[in-house]
Design a protein around this motif. Structure first.
Motif, mmCIF file in Angstrom:
data_model
loop_
_atom_site.group_PDB
_atom_site.id
_atom_site.type_symbol
_atom_site.label_atom_id
_atom_site.label_comp_id
_atom_site.label_asym_id
_atom_site.label_seq_id
_atom_site.Cartn_x
_atom_site.Cartn_y
_atom_site.Cartn_z
ATOM 1 N N GLU A 1 0.817 -1.204 0.000
ATOM 2 C CA GLU A 1 0.000 0.000 0.000
ATOM 3 C C GLU A 1 0.858 1.264 0.000
ATOM 4 O O GLU A 1 0.355 2.367 0.227
ATOM 5 N N MET A 2 2.156 1.078 -0.252
ATOM 6 C CA MET A 2 3.084 2.214 -0.257
ATOM 7 C C MET A 2 3.575 2.524 -1.663
ATOM 8 O O MET A 2 3.883 1.622 -2.437
ATOM 9 N N ALA A 3 3.637 3.816 -1.983
ATOM 10 C CA ALA A 3 4.346 4.292 -3.174
ATOM 11 C C ALA A 3 5.674 4.857 -2.676
ATOM 12 O O ALA A 3 5.735 5.981 -2.173
ATOM 13 N N LEU A 4 6.703 4.046 -2.749
ATOM 14 C CA LEU A 4 7.979 4.386 -2.124
ATOM 15 C C LEU A 4 8.747 5.427 -2.923
ATOM 16 O O LEU A 4 8.863 5.333 -4.150
ATOM 17 N N GLN A 5 9.266 6.411 -2.227
ATOM 18 C CA GLN A 5 10.222 7.354 -2.802
ATOM 19 C C GLN A 5 11.486 7.267 -1.964
ATOM 20 O O GLN A 5 11.487 7.601 -0.776
ATOM 21 N N ILE A 6 12.546 6.787 -2.576
ATOM 22 C CA ILE A 6 13.808 6.531 -1.870
ATOM 23 C C ILE A 6 14.775 7.669 -2.163
ATOM 24 O O ILE A 6 15.126 7.924 -3.317
ATOM 25 N N HIS A 7 15.193 8.344 -1.100
ATOM 26 C CA HIS A 7 16.096 9.485 -1.235
ATOM 27 C C HIS A 7 17.450 9.124 -0.629
ATOM 28 O O HIS A 7 17.549 8.886 0.581
ATOM 29 N N VAL A 8 18.468 9.084 -1.458
ATOM 30 C CA VAL A 8 19.826 8.768 -1.011
ATOM 31 C C VAL A 8 20.611 10.075 -0.919
ATOM 32 O O VAL A 8 20.612 10.870 -1.867
ATOM 33 N N TYR A 9 21.257 10.310 0.222
ATOM 34 C CA TYR A 9 22.002 11.556 0.368
ATOM 35 C C TYR A 9 23.254 11.339 1.208
ATOM 36 O O TYR A 9 23.339 10.402 1.996
ATOM 37 N N GLN A 10 24.194 12.237 1.008
ATOM 38 C CA GLN A 10 25.478 12.172 1.719
ATOM 39 C C GLN A 10 25.759 13.550 2.308
ATOM 40 O O GLN A 10 26.216 14.450 1.612
ATOM 41 N N PRO A 11 25.446 13.759 3.583
ATOM 42 C CA PRO A 11 25.595 15.097 4.162
ATOM 43 C C PRO A 11 27.044 15.540 4.229
ATOM 44 O O PRO A 11 27.953 14.734 4.407
ATOM 45 N N SER A 12 27.219 16.837 4.086
ATOM 46 C CA SER A 12 28.551 17.416 4.180
ATOM 47 C C SER A 12 29.046 17.340 5.614
ATOM 48 O O SER A 12 28.286 17.560 6.567
ATOM 49 N N ASP A 13 30.328 17.064 5.777
ATOM 50 C CA ASP A 13 30.920 16.927 7.108
ATOM 51 C C ASP A 13 31.449 18.238 7.653
ATOM 52 O O ASP A 13 31.752 18.353 8.834
ATOM 53 N N THR A 14 31.582 19.228 6.800
ATOM 54 C CA THR A 14 32.228 20.469 7.213
ATOM 55 C C THR A 14 31.195 21.551 7.468
ATOM 56 O O THR A 14 30.070 21.503 6.983
ATOM 57 N N ASP A 15 31.606 22.546 8.257
ATOM 58 C CA ASP A 15 30.761 23.713 8.516
ATOM 59 C C ASP A 15 31.167 24.888 7.636
ATOM 60 O O ASP A 15 30.815 26.027 7.907
ATOM 61 N N SER A 16 31.927 24.615 6.585
ATOM 62 C CA SER A 16 32.421 25.698 5.743
ATOM 63 C C SER A 16 31.276 26.354 4.985
ATOM 64 O O SER A 16 30.314 25.707 4.591
#
Length: 486
Positions: A101-116
């Protein structure tokens, strides 16, 4: 994006199929967003990860909404690349859903490690004594420092989902090339309300969330935060030019069609003081030029589908009516309700339990507390008597009822979310005491938990009810101090 109703994903021959929904067409599926956070140095292609995660999800019969998924660690290809897989909150009224009963939306992400971040100066370079203050700063998204911010924000009504639905609506209209002369929207949101209610944090959390949810449309995202106070020059008539110069830089960023930009104008009343005051002579006429310049630039940006203007204010009545009229959403962010306060305090306690500062204890959820309250004739008001705590159930009930009573007290005193999240620190400082409670982290460690870093209590931590005693005292003392300010 979030949806307010089930979506019919049955595809006709002339319809373009969304590559991020389930491969099996079915009527009345709920859109469910699966967010996959990658490890910092993972080099595996996002499409490969997305395919592997979709295969992994087929092992589930039902998925909790929201929930952190487990079991993917047993798949070597996933374990080597992934940090976390989360099924996000949904507008679906059920807490769990069958996979079909799900329409899946898969979001792949790689957050930045720096505060620059990049900074924009408001200096024109024309005068030798120009103040070289920063007019704005730009941060790349998603950013690891803001991970978890979205989940930490708790409101009485569904503000977060409303904002996500709004963004989705603007994208649908933009993709359909709806005529702006017939249907208009400005991509401007105004959040207003008392200080400490999380308006600025919500803007940043929304920017982070959008950078994840729109990753299939835009290769990268940025958050640009405007320093409103820096856009006023000591030189007469220069302020309007500073606003125009800043928005020229913003336009250059928006020119990258594969980048999504969120512009945050915090304390927008500093920029948009009512023009009526300037015309009446009670405000500098330079302020009039600033307002006019800002409105002109907003009108230019509204045709760009890859930009969103977020603004916050504690003094909404001071904002020029023309700016308010341009906001598609004017949302009041109130002080937290009793239920929201309960959840805020509960998440604080859960965090310090996890870190070993409080003795291990499953803090009751709001639903459990409400059930206890419904079956108890009188809710205990702190610091009156306590229920017998000779077993876990009695202790759980006692903690839940005391938390509800504490939430009532905080609501009566009008404590903001910011003030509520300070309570554990004040309790430790004033009532728990350090003694042998805390052991310093060993050298060359990055403390994440008591077990991994030798940080936290030397025994089993203080009992949760001792912390509740301290919280009740802190709230009572804060009430007395606030009375003295009046």
């Amino acid at each position: 994006m979030a949806m307010t109703a089930p979506v019919d994903v049955t595809m006709g021959s002339s319809q373009k199929k969304d590559p991020y929904t389930s491969d099996t067409p079915k009527v009345n599926k709920w859109t469910v967003h699966i967010e996959v956070r990658l490890k910092p140095r993972t080099s595996t292609r996002f499409e490969t990860i997305r395919s592997l995660v979709r295969t992994y999800l087929t092992s589930f019969e039902r998925i909790g909404l929201p929930s952190t998924l487990d079991g993917w660690q047993d798949t070597p290809e996933l374990a080597s690349s992934i940090e976390k897989i989360v099924a996000s909150e949904s507008s679906c009224p059920h807490t769990t859903l069958p996979l079909d009963e799900m329409a899946l939306q898969i979001h792949v992400y790689q957050p930045s490690d720096t505060d620059s971040f990049e900074e924009f100066s408001n200096s024109s370079g024309v005068r030798e004594d120009d103040n070289d203050t920063m007019a704005a700063s730009v941060c790349e998204l998603p950013n690891r420092s803001w991970e978890g911010l979205w989940d930490s924000l708790i409101y009485a009504d569904d503000i977060k989902m409303k904002l996500l639905d709004y963004i989705h609506a603007t994208l649908v209209f933009s993709d359909a090339n709806v005529d702006f002369n017939l249907v208009s929207w400005n991509r401007v949101v105004l959040l207003h309300g008392p200080p400490g209610t999380g308006k600025t944090s919500l803007c940043r959390a929304l920017a982070q969330k959008l950078s994840i949810r729109l990753s299939h449309r835009y290769t990268h995202a940025r958050l640009l935060e405007i320093n409103s106070h820096s856009l006023f020059s000591k030189w007469f008539s220069e302020s309007g030019k500073l606003v125009q110069r800043l928005f020229n830089s913003i336009t250059e960023l928006v020119e990258e069609e594969d980048a999504f930009l969120v512009v945050l104008i915090d304390e927008v009343e500093s920029l948009t003081a009512a023009r009526a005051g300037a015309m009446a002579g009670t405000e500098p006429s330079d302020g009039l030029r600033v307002v006019n310049a800002l409105l002109t630039q907003l009108d230019k940006l509204k045709h760009r589908k890859n930009v969103l203007i977020m603004s916050t204010s504690n003094l909404v009545k001071a904002i020029d009516s023309a700016f308010v009229d341009r906001a598609d959403i004017v949302q009041y962010v109130d002080l937290p309700s009793r239920e929201a306060i309960y959840e805020i305090i509960r998440t604080c306690l859960c965090e310090i339990v996890e870190k070993g500062i409080v003795a291990s204890f499953n803090v009751p959820t709001l639903k459990q507390a409400q059930l206890y309250e419904a079956t108890t004739k009188t809710v205990l008001s702190p610091p009156s008597g306590v229920l017998p705590a000779n077993d876990h159930h009695s202790k759980s009930k006692n903690v839940a009822l005391r938390l509800l009573a504490l939430a009532n007290q905080c609501r009566t005193q009008g404590l903001s979310g910011r003030a509520l999240r300070r309570l554990p620190v004040l309790v430790l400082a004033r009532y728990i005491g350090f003694g042998n409670l805390y052991t310093a982290p060993t050298r060359s460690t990055t403390p994440t938990s008591r077990d991994s870093a030798n940080i936290g209590p030397t025994d089993d931590g203080a009992d949760v009810e001792v912390w509740l005693d301290g919280m009740e005292k802190v709230v009572w003392q804060q009430a007395r101090e606030l009375e003295r300010l009046i």
